[in-house]
Design an enzyme around this catalytic site. Structure first.
Site, PDB file in Angstrom:
ATOM      1  N   CYS A  70       0.831  -1.211   0.000  1.00  0.00           N
ATOM      2  CA  CYS A  70       0.000   0.000   0.000  1.00  0.00           C
ATOM      3  C   CYS A  70       0.859   1.251   0.000  1.00  0.00           C
ATOM      4  O   CYS A  70       0.472   2.295  -0.535  1.00  0.00           O
ATOM      5  CB  CYS A  70      -0.936  -0.009   1.196  1.00  0.00           C
ATOM      6  SG  CYS A  70      -0.094  -0.223   2.795  1.00  0.00           S
ATOM      7  N   HIS A 238      -1.317   0.219   7.873  1.00  0.00           N
ATOM      8  CA  HIS A 238      -1.918   0.341   6.545  1.00  0.00           C
ATOM      9  C   HIS A 238      -1.886   1.807   6.157  1.00  0.00           C
ATOM     10  O   HIS A 238      -2.165   2.685   6.963  1.00  0.00           O
ATOM     11  CB  HIS A 238      -3.351  -0.184   6.535  1.00  0.00           C
ATOM     12  CG  HIS A 238      -3.984  -0.181   5.169  1.00  0.00           C
ATOM     13  ND1 HIS A 238      -3.446  -0.860   4.103  1.00  0.00           N
ATOM     14  CD2 HIS A 238      -5.104   0.428   4.699  1.00  0.00           C
ATOM     15  CE1 HIS A 238      -4.210  -0.685   3.034  1.00  0.00           C
ATOM     16  NE2 HIS A 238      -5.220   0.092   3.370  1.00  0.00           N
ATOM     17  N   ASN A 263      -8.624   4.489   0.058  1.00  0.00           N
ATOM     18  CA  ASN A 263      -8.085   3.232   0.555  1.00  0.00           C
ATOM     19  C   ASN A 263      -7.606   2.397  -0.626  1.00  0.00           C
ATOM     20  O   ASN A 263      -8.395   2.046  -1.507  1.00  0.00           O
ATOM     21  CB  ASN A 263      -9.180   2.481   1.322  1.00  0.00           C
ATOM     22  CG  ASN A 263      -8.671   1.198   1.955  1.00  0.00           C
ATOM     23  OD1 ASN A 263      -7.510   0.821   1.793  1.00  0.00           O
ATOM     24  ND2 ASN A 263      -9.541   0.511   2.693  1.00  0.00           N
TER      25      ASN A 263
END
Length: 641
Positions: A70, A238, A263
């Protein structure tokens, strides 16, 4: 492996083959669960009419697959906001599917250690059940993200090495800019200013001080270190991208700053008051609510600034960079149009002096920074973080720091300067890059990058960007002790010990300091320049070293008594360091001195050796001896005066 002939002349990358060696490195992540399930397909084998970028820009954003990268995808989203950077990383006009010159080869550029390097890959991509298993675009027909991810994996050595990382590192590698990390939980900045004009600033307040214009130009991401309350499905660590900031006025006249978050998983995952259908939208005019909700794409959601501060632990802010390559200050908005960079390294036994706790700190690489006028200055110390070849493991990151001293005089004592608090510094951190932001007046400044551990080796890049004219150069190290025709050096060693209850007096912080052993030192020759080196070595194992140091006192003329607690030393080797050996190379005028070695704490026992290397005067007599008619030998015979 597929061959050139099997692909009718299609490019096959021999350095990053379509097999497990490109997927895995140490099998230390969940990724090896895919062992045996991955096939490699070219885009035209995955879908019909593949594209690099979709027709709808919204569908060009990255979507995370089963690879934990990510952090890289947040930096990829930054490229979609800056066409110049996107063209730099992914040079345009490359042959695509359907072109008669297409061979399945793509070229990327990444910024590494001060310059852009090219990485070539073929377009065979890892798939499971004929579908991309790692990152991809929102559009299933667009492949720029999957290809960039493959090129970056090749740069790092394998896909598995992309599992977990720092957004700031990816931002730098995709832009050549500088990125900083700020805690949102009230922690103070690791930058340690020492001048009265600069104050400690809690990192959580810095983000709110940025203008909306700068926020839009910056590459900003946010991350959680543990599962937040408002996003219950998230685990630890994250990262998400910040897509938009906007100030709105509620129906009651209050101001609220709303932030659009993306996201990389492609799910909205938000249960706060500004979720779709949440109570927060009732406080805005219906037309405003509809307009803002209409701007959310797949995986995006809104939250206000208070929720943002509560839910996220840290933000990464990448400095905006102009098409000309100039950084824009995130503090003032000014362009830092002057820039310099110098690469160097820490070498054990030569230039790896460690932190300021060590007496060897002065051997670290040193640099001169000249500010020609007052201005804003951004300093960056970047240690090399990627392997020089894909087969090598990545270098172990050291805890690094950068210190800055203002030098008021052309001639100065280096040791005394380094014993003073720096003007500004960044504490040691296990980061690939540490950044110091400051404002400097005209003059000369000494920059010293260091690792925390003495003897820790590594390569680094020192970067300076400023709004004012500056120059950066390497400070030449003083030459080693050398014999010369006007004098020579002699070495004398004394052995002693600190004994509990009698001669273990401790440092000057304790009233018992005067109990320490006293070793006389006589200097008879002062030709100018450093004329004595004093070295203290404790005779203890490496795993049980005491913190040691020493002070040199001038003995008053005709006074045989010396009261250290009532006098100031002329030279000190402090702070006390947990080292086997500490030393000082300095200049002392001719006369009688006393050296008092000590441990920092009193009542610690150890044997020690104190060594004096001092310059002595010898008269040189030259003679010339003729050996036949061909060879002439000139010798220099030194005679004691």
């Amino acid at each position: 492996m597929e061959t050139e002939s099997e692909h009718h002349g299609m490019f096959v990358d021999p350095d990053f083959p379509a097999d497990d060696s490109s997927l895995f490195c140490d099998y230390a992540t969940p990724l090896p669960k895919l062992l045996g399930d991955v096939t490699w397909l070219r885009p035209q084998e995955i879908c019909k009419q593949p594209q690099l970028f979709p027709d709808d820009p919204v569908e060009a954003h990255p979507k995370q697959g089963i690879l934990g990268d990510c952090w890289l995808l947040c930096a990829c989203s930054m490229l979609l906001k800056n066409q110049h950077l996107l063209n730099k990383v992914f040079p345009p006009e490359q042959p695509l599917w359907g072109d008669h010159v297409y061979r399945g080869e793509f070229r990327f550029q990444f910024w590494q250690n001060g310059h852009w390097i090219e990485v070539r890959v073929d377009d065979r991509l890892p798939c499971i059940n004929d579908t991309l298993c790692f990152s991809r675009c929102q559009s299933p027909r667009a492949f720029w993200v999957a290809l960039l991810e493959k090129a970056y994996a090749k740069l790092c050595g394998s896909y598995e090495r992309l599992w977990a990382g720092q957004v700031c590192e990816a931002v730098v590698d995709l832009s050549g800019s500088i990125a900083v990390r700020w805690s949102l939980k009230g922690a103070e900045s690791p930058q340690q200013p020492k001048d009265s004009q600069t104050q400690h600033t809690p990192n959580g307040t810095r983000l709110s001080e940025l203008s909306l214009e700068l926020k839009e130009r910056c590459a900003i991401s946010c991350c959680v270190h543990s599962a937040p309350t408002g996003i219950p499905e998230l685990g630890q660590f994250h990262a998400m991208g910040v897509m938009e900031w906007t100030n709105m006025t509620t129906t009651s006249g209050e101001q609220v700053e709303l932030i659009r978050i993306r996201n990389p998983w492609g799910r909205r995952s938000w249960a706060g008051v500004w979720r779709e259908g949440g109570s927060g939208w009732a406080s805005l005019e219906p037309s405003c609510s509809q307009a803002l909700l209409g701007r959310t794409a797949e995986g995006e959601f809104w939250m206000d600034e208070t929720e943002f501060q509560q839910e996220f632990d840290e933000v990464t802010v990448g400095y905006p960079i102009s098409d000309a390559g100039h950084l824009q200050s995130i503090y003032t908005g000014s362009y830092l149009t002057h820039s310099h960079q110098i690469g160097s390294h820490w070498v054990k036994g030569h230039s790896a002096g460690g932190c300021r706790n060590n007496s060897t700190f002065s051997i670290n690489p040193k640099f001169w920074l000249k500010a020609c006028e007052s201005g804003e200055v951004l300093l960056s110390l970047l240690q090399y973080g990627h392997p020089e070849s894909p087969a090598e493991p990545p270098p172990h990151l050291q805890a690094i720091a950068l210190h800055v001293w203002k030098v008021e005089k052309k001639h100065f004592n280096l040791m005394r300067m380094l014993n003073k608090p720096p003007l500004v510094s960044h504490t040691h951190a296990y980061d690939r890059e540490v950044v110091v932001h400051t404002h400097l007046n005209p003059g000369f400044y000494l920059l010293v990058p260091s690792t925390f551990l003495q003897g820790a080796e590594g390569r680094f890049l020192l970067r300076v960007s400023s709004s004012c004219s500056t120059s950066l150069s390497v400070m030449k190290s003083p030459p080693p002790l050398q014999h010369c025709s006007e004098g020579e050096w002699e070495t004398i060693s004394s052995h002693g010990c600190w004994s509990i209850g009698s001669t273990a007096g401790g440092s000057r912080n304790f009233s018992t300091h005067g109990l320490n052993p006293r070793i006389p030192l006589t200097l008879t020759y002062d030709p100018g320049g450093n004329n004595v080196k004093v070295t203290l070595c404790q005779n203890r194992p490496e795993n049980s070293l005491h913190a040691i140091g020493f002070h040199i006192y001038k003995v008053p003329d005709g006074d045989s008594l010396l009261t250290p607690c009532a006098m100031s030393p002329v030279v000190s080797c402090v702070p006390h360091a947990h080292s086997q050996e500490v030393s000082v190379f300095c200049r002392l005028q001719s006369g009688e001195y006393v050296v008092i070695p000590s441990t920092y704490q009193p009542e610690l026992s150890a044997h020690f050796t104190l060594t004096f290397t001092r310059r002595i005067h010898r008269k040189a007599m030259q003679s010339q001896e003729l050996l036949g008619h061909v060879v002439q030998e000139v010798s220099c015979v030194s005679v004691m005066r």
